[in-house]
Design a protein around this motif. Structure first.
Motif, PDB file in Angstrom:
ATOM      1  N   GLY A   6      15.848   9.235  -3.478  1.00  0.00           N
ATOM      2  CA  GLY A   6      15.820   9.041  -4.390  1.00  0.00           C
ATOM      3  C   GLY A   6      14.859   8.650  -5.500  1.00  0.00           C
ATOM      4  N   GLY A   7      14.032   8.719  -7.080  1.00  0.00           N
ATOM      5  CA  GLY A   7      13.270   8.230  -7.769  1.00  0.00           C
ATOM      6  C   GLY A   7      12.588   7.027  -8.217  1.00  0.00           C
ATOM      7  N   ALA A   8      13.664   5.990  -7.759  1.00  0.00           N
ATOM      8  CA  ALA A   8      13.477   4.530  -7.603  1.00  0.00           C
ATOM      9  C   ALA A   8      12.916   4.238  -5.513  1.00  0.00           C
ATOM     10  N   GLY A   9      13.377   5.548  -5.173  1.00  0.00           N
ATOM     11  CA  GLY A   9      12.927   4.671  -3.409  1.00  0.00           C
ATOM     12  C   GLY A   9      11.731   4.934  -3.664  1.00  0.00           C
ATOM     13  N   THR A  58      -2.640  -9.412  -0.667  1.00  0.00           N
ATOM     14  CA  THR A  58      -1.680  -9.612   0.087  1.00  0.00           C
ATOM     15  C   THR A  58      -1.572  -8.837   1.047  1.00  0.00           C
ATOM     16  N   ALA A  59      -1.582  -7.682   0.490  1.00  0.00           N
ATOM     17  CA  ALA A  59      -0.804  -7.064   1.984  1.00  0.00           C
ATOM     18  C   ALA A  59      -1.617  -6.081   3.016  1.00  0.00           C
ATOM     19  N   GLY A  60      -2.751  -5.653   2.611  1.00  0.00           N
ATOM     20  CA  GLY A  60      -4.084  -5.383   3.854  1.00  0.00           C
ATOM     21  C   GLY A  60      -4.155  -4.030   3.141  1.00  0.00           C
ATOM     22  N   GLY A  61      -5.286  -3.255   3.379  1.00  0.00           N
ATOM     23  CA  GLY A  61      -5.273  -1.473   4.021  1.00  0.00           C
ATOM     24  C   GLY A  61      -3.928  -0.791   4.176  1.00  0.00           C
ATOM     25  N   GLU A  62      -3.502  -1.193   5.428  1.00  0.00           N
ATOM     26  CA  GLU A  62      -2.293   0.024   5.910  1.00  0.00           C
ATOM     27  C   GLU A  62      -1.471  -0.761   5.357  1.00  0.00           C
ATOM     28  N   GLY A  63      -0.778  -1.987   4.232  1.00  0.00           N
ATOM     29  CA  GLY A  63      -0.221  -2.062   3.781  1.00  0.00           C
ATOM     30  C   GLY A  63       0.427  -1.981   2.454  1.00  0.00           C
ATOM     31  N   ILE A  64      -0.545  -1.185   2.309  1.00  0.00           N
ATOM     32  CA  ILE A  64      -0.697  -0.775   0.371  1.00  0.00           C
ATOM     33  C   ILE A  64      -0.354   1.140   0.935  1.00  0.00           C
ATOM     34  N   PRO A  65       1.020   1.743  -0.298  1.00  0.00           N
ATOM     35  CA  PRO A  65       1.364   2.535   0.346  1.00  0.00           C
ATOM     36  C   PRO A  65       0.028   4.592   0.034  1.00  0.00           C
ATOM     37  N   ASN A  66      -0.590   4.268   0.933  1.00  0.00           N
ATOM     38  CA  ASN A  66      -1.545   5.619   0.343  1.00  0.00           C
ATOM     39  C   ASN A  66      -1.816   6.338  -1.286  1.00  0.00           C
ATOM     40  N   ILE A  67      -2.266   6.576  -1.606  1.00  0.00           N
ATOM     41  CA  ILE A  67      -2.411   7.707  -2.640  1.00  0.00           C
ATOM     42  C   ILE A  67      -2.019   8.670  -2.501  1.00  0.00           C
ATOM     43  N   ASP A  68      -3.281   9.331  -1.514  1.00  0.00           N
ATOM     44  CA  ASP A  68      -2.534  11.075  -0.896  1.00  0.00           C
ATOM     45  C   ASP A  68      -1.222  11.524  -0.423  1.00  0.00           C
ATOM     46  N   SER A  69      -0.262  10.052   0.043  1.00  0.00           N
ATOM     47  CA  SER A  69       0.559   9.830   0.027  1.00  0.00           C
ATOM     48  C   SER A  69       2.015  10.259  -0.312  1.00  0.00           C
ATOM     49  N   THR A  70       1.990   8.969  -1.284  1.00  0.00           N
ATOM     50  CA  THR A  70       2.867   9.152  -2.373  1.00  0.00           C
ATOM     51  C   THR A  70       2.708  10.241  -3.288  1.00  0.00           C
ATOM     52  N   LYS A  71       1.169  11.304  -4.225  1.00  0.00           N
ATOM     53  CA  LYS A  71       1.256  11.852  -4.539  1.00  0.00           C
ATOM     54  C   LYS A  71       2.473  13.605  -4.367  1.00  0.00           C
ATOM     55  N   ALA A  72       2.099  13.391  -2.762  1.00  0.00           N
ATOM     56  CA  ALA A  72       2.335  14.152  -1.764  1.00  0.00           C
ATOM     57  C   ALA A  72       4.443  13.992  -2.088  1.00  0.00           C
ATOM     58  N   ILE A  87       5.902  12.315  -4.394  1.00  0.00           N
ATOM     59  CA  ILE A  87       6.427  13.023  -5.809  1.00  0.00           C
ATOM     60  C   ILE A  87       6.521  13.859  -5.924  1.00  0.00           C
ATOM     61  N   ARG A  88       5.653  15.220  -5.670  1.00  0.00           N
ATOM     62  CA  ARG A  88       5.738  16.684  -5.431  1.00  0.00           C
ATOM     63  C   ARG A  88       6.674  17.209  -5.068  1.00  0.00           C
ATOM     64  N   THR A  89       6.875  15.872  -3.210  1.00  0.00           N
ATOM     65  CA  THR A  89       8.770  17.617  -3.090  1.00  0.00           C
ATOM     66  C   THR A  89       9.735  16.867  -3.688  1.00  0.00           C
ATOM     67  N   TYR A  90       9.779  15.334  -4.088  1.00  0.00           N
ATOM     68  CA  TYR A  90      10.566  15.509  -5.120  1.00  0.00           C
ATOM     69  C   TYR A  90      10.788  16.244  -6.366  1.00  0.00           C
ATOM     70  N   TYR A  91       9.906  16.407  -6.644  1.00  0.00           N
ATOM     71  CA  TYR A  91      10.054  17.075  -7.805  1.00  0.00           C
ATOM     72  C   TYR A  91      10.001  18.750  -7.577  1.00  0.00           C
ATOM     73  N   ASP A  92       9.997  18.892  -6.090  1.00  0.00           N
ATOM     74  CA  ASP A  92       9.186  20.746  -5.126  1.00  0.00           C
ATOM     75  C   ASP A  92       8.577  20.751  -6.486  1.00  0.00           C
ATOM     76  N   ALA A  93       7.210  20.021  -6.814  1.00  0.00           N
ATOM     77  CA  ALA A  93       6.196  21.292  -7.290  1.00  0.00           C
ATOM     78  C   ALA A  93       5.387  21.702  -6.701  1.00  0.00           C
TER      79      ALA A  93
END
Length: 564
Positions: free
Chosen positions: A81-84, A334-348, A350-356
């Motif tokens: 879902g969008g909020a998730g 505070t999160a450390g590098g592995e604790g931050i959502p990866n930018i490329d994974s976030t874009k992917a 989002i694109r799945t969510y919109y079926d882009a």
């Protein structure tokens, strides 16, 4: 049925609306200029509201989520879902906090990233004597294998300031040939220590043979001492003498990163070396074995996945899938590098969510986003219509407030295909003036039905007065019938007659979104503004909803940008 007073009629509207419209929260009734329901009917209305609010995000405060589950391949966009889905603007802000970046340039002296790298490499330096002793016991020559980008040479400034987190191979080559990369913090001292102890230093990078000389020169320029041409591996281009080596065997014509890197490490081992430690910032740098130990360096700025070798399972060599992230970017401290959502994974995701598609155009007929938002509007619409009908019947001038961007008009194709998730106001104005936005799924039917049921439709957008005519035309073009010039509120530009209205009062010279929107809603409920009772306020940003002056705020999903 009779109503003894306007207050009683407004109480009835509140009860009907609260019982009918599922939303994130119910604002104070007094903020809408109405009395609070009391007595037996009040407790029933509260129970109804609680039932209506029960669900994924209903009943939450007017603030973004902070806990997320996201698979690295983007597949979570089909289910979360969008909020998730981590908001891409919040992810970038978190990354920039982590690197202490200003205008896309990382601090070279102090940042959470530098602190993490210093601690990581100090810990690994202490392990070097043990690694050396273990390697020598094998009777082979001890070696370390280093990746290049964001393992030895730091690409952050290129990724952010240069590319705005959208990889450009031509620009990358300019940076490479110009030897423009600084060293990754703490790695030069680590490499020098290892080389002095007797480890052979190998480089293994996805950069190609055409970039080999410049990369070696850049490494030497920033202080590395152990990299030599005979122990430095770049990838073949397929042109001239730059061909796939005989020691690399791949399942298809195009080798994966793991096939290339694991095969090269196997080749190094065949030359009599024991690879005591393999260092990389991508999991694909480390998969495929052929090293005694591995060290994953943090890098949330891009993600380069690769299938593992056939028949090989290495579940530990995989990105994290659970994240805690505040919307303002502060988690980067505070999160450390592995604790931050990866930018490329976030874009992917989002694109799945919109079926882009591959160029960033959203599917207009079927997607998780369409399913979510049309499901929301179908639940709300008949109940909102009932509230509008009751409000009209009892004479309280019921109204619904609608934001524009990604509430009534969908901007996704502009955000992704045109802007690549980097807002460009000049390009946005081109889209606005050309009326290029389709309707947000489900919203034409909702708005038109509410209008037909007796609610006045009020548009309230952050677009400027110079975009008002085109915005109204775009709304009409895609099928909205209830918007009028008189009730479409755009923001003043400060030029000519377009000045801040007298009913808007701001704490500083520049009004916030919340000041502008909440005070406009409040004005619409005064006699001068029309004396409306705003039953529902719909927006895709929390700043569209905060500040009251509406009975029920309804948050629409939008992970593509964040306007606090």
């Amino acid at each position: 049925m009779s109503y003894p007073s306007l207050t009683a009629r407004r109480v009835t509207a509140i009860v009907v609306t609260a019982s009918a419209v599922p939303a994130l929260a119910l604002t104070s009734a007094t903020a809408a200029g109405a009395a609070t329901p009391t007595g037996p009917g009040h407790s029933a209305a509260v129970r109804d509201l609680q039932r209506a609010q029960h669900g994924a995000d209903h009943g939450r405060a007017l603030a973004p989520r902070t806990h997320f589950r996201m698979a690295p391949d983007g597949s979570s966009g089909a289910t979360q879902g969008g909020a998730g889905i981590p908001n891409i603007d919040s992810v970038k802000s978190t990354v920039r906090t982590y690197y202490n970046a200003t205008n896309g340039i990382a601090s070279k002296t102090s940042s959470p990233y530098i602190s993490q790298m210093n601690a990581l490499m100090a810990r690994e330096t202490k392990k070097l004597p043990g690694l050396l002793a273990s390697a020598k016991k094998t009777g082979k020559k001890p070696a370390l294998v280093f990746d290049v980008d964001d393992t030895t040479l730091w690409t952050y400034d290129m990724e952010d300031a240069g590319m705005h987190f959208n990889f450009d191979p031509a620009l990358q080559d300019v940076y490479v040939q110009g030897e423009r990369f600084p060293a990754v913090p703490a790695t030069v001292a680590f490499e020098k220590k290892a080389a002095a102890m007797g480890f052979a230093i190998f480089g293994l990078t996805g950069r190609n043979d055409d970039q080999r000389s410049a990369t070696l020169a850049n490494l030497a320029k920033v202080g590395f001492i152990g990299f030599t041409a005979d122990r430095f591996y770049t990838k073949w281009t397929g042109k001239g003498a730059s061909q796939q080596p005989s020691y690399i065997t791949c399942a298809t014509a195009k080798c994966t990163t793991v096939e290339y890197k694991a095969g090269t490490r196997a080749h190094i081992e065949s030359q009599g070396y024991d690879i005591a430690l393999n260092l990389g910032d991508q999991w694909s740098d480390l998969q495929g074995r052929h090293a005694q130990h591995y060290l994953k360096l943090p890098n949330p700025t891009y993600y380069l996945p690769s299938p593992d070798l056939p028949g090989l399972s290495e579940p530990r060599l995989a990105p994290r899938t659970r994240f805690t992230m505040k919307p303002d970017g502060s988690s980067g401290r505070t999160a450390g590098g592995e604790g931050i959502p990866n930018i490329d994974s976030t874009k992917a995701t989002i694109r799945t969510y919109y079926d882009a598609d591959s160029i960033g155009i959203a599917n207009k007929t079927s997607s998780p986003y369409i399913s979510e938002i049309t499901g929301l509007t179908r639940r709300i619409s008949p109940l909102l219509n009932a509230a509008c009908g009751v409000g009209r019947y009892v004479g309280i001038r019921p109204a619904v407030v609608l934001d524009v961007d990604d509430t009534t008009l969908s901007t996704y194709d502009m955000e992704d295909a045109a802007m690549h998730f980097n807002f460009d106001p000049a390009l946005q104005d081109v889209y606005v003036q050309q009326q290029r936005f389709p309707a947000t799924p489900g919203m034409v039917a909702l708005a038109n039905a509410a209008s037909d049921a007796g609610c006045t439709i009020i548009g309230l957008t952050g677009r400027g007065d110079n975009q008002k005519a085109a915005t109204l035309a775009n709304l009409v073009k895609v099928g909205y019938t209830g918007f009028t010039a008189a009730n479409l509120y755009t923001k003043w530009t400060g030029v000519g007659a377009s000045q801040q209205p007298s009913y808007i009062h701001c704490a500083t010279a520049k009004c916030t979104t919340i000041e502008y929107k909440s005070q406009t809603r409040a004005y619409k409920q005064t006699a001068a503004g029309g004396g409306y009772t705003i039953l529902a306020n719909l927006g895709d940003q929390f700043s569209d909803l905060i500040g009251g002056s509406a009975l029920v705020p309804v948050k629409l999903p939008n992970p593509t940008y964040y306007l606090p």
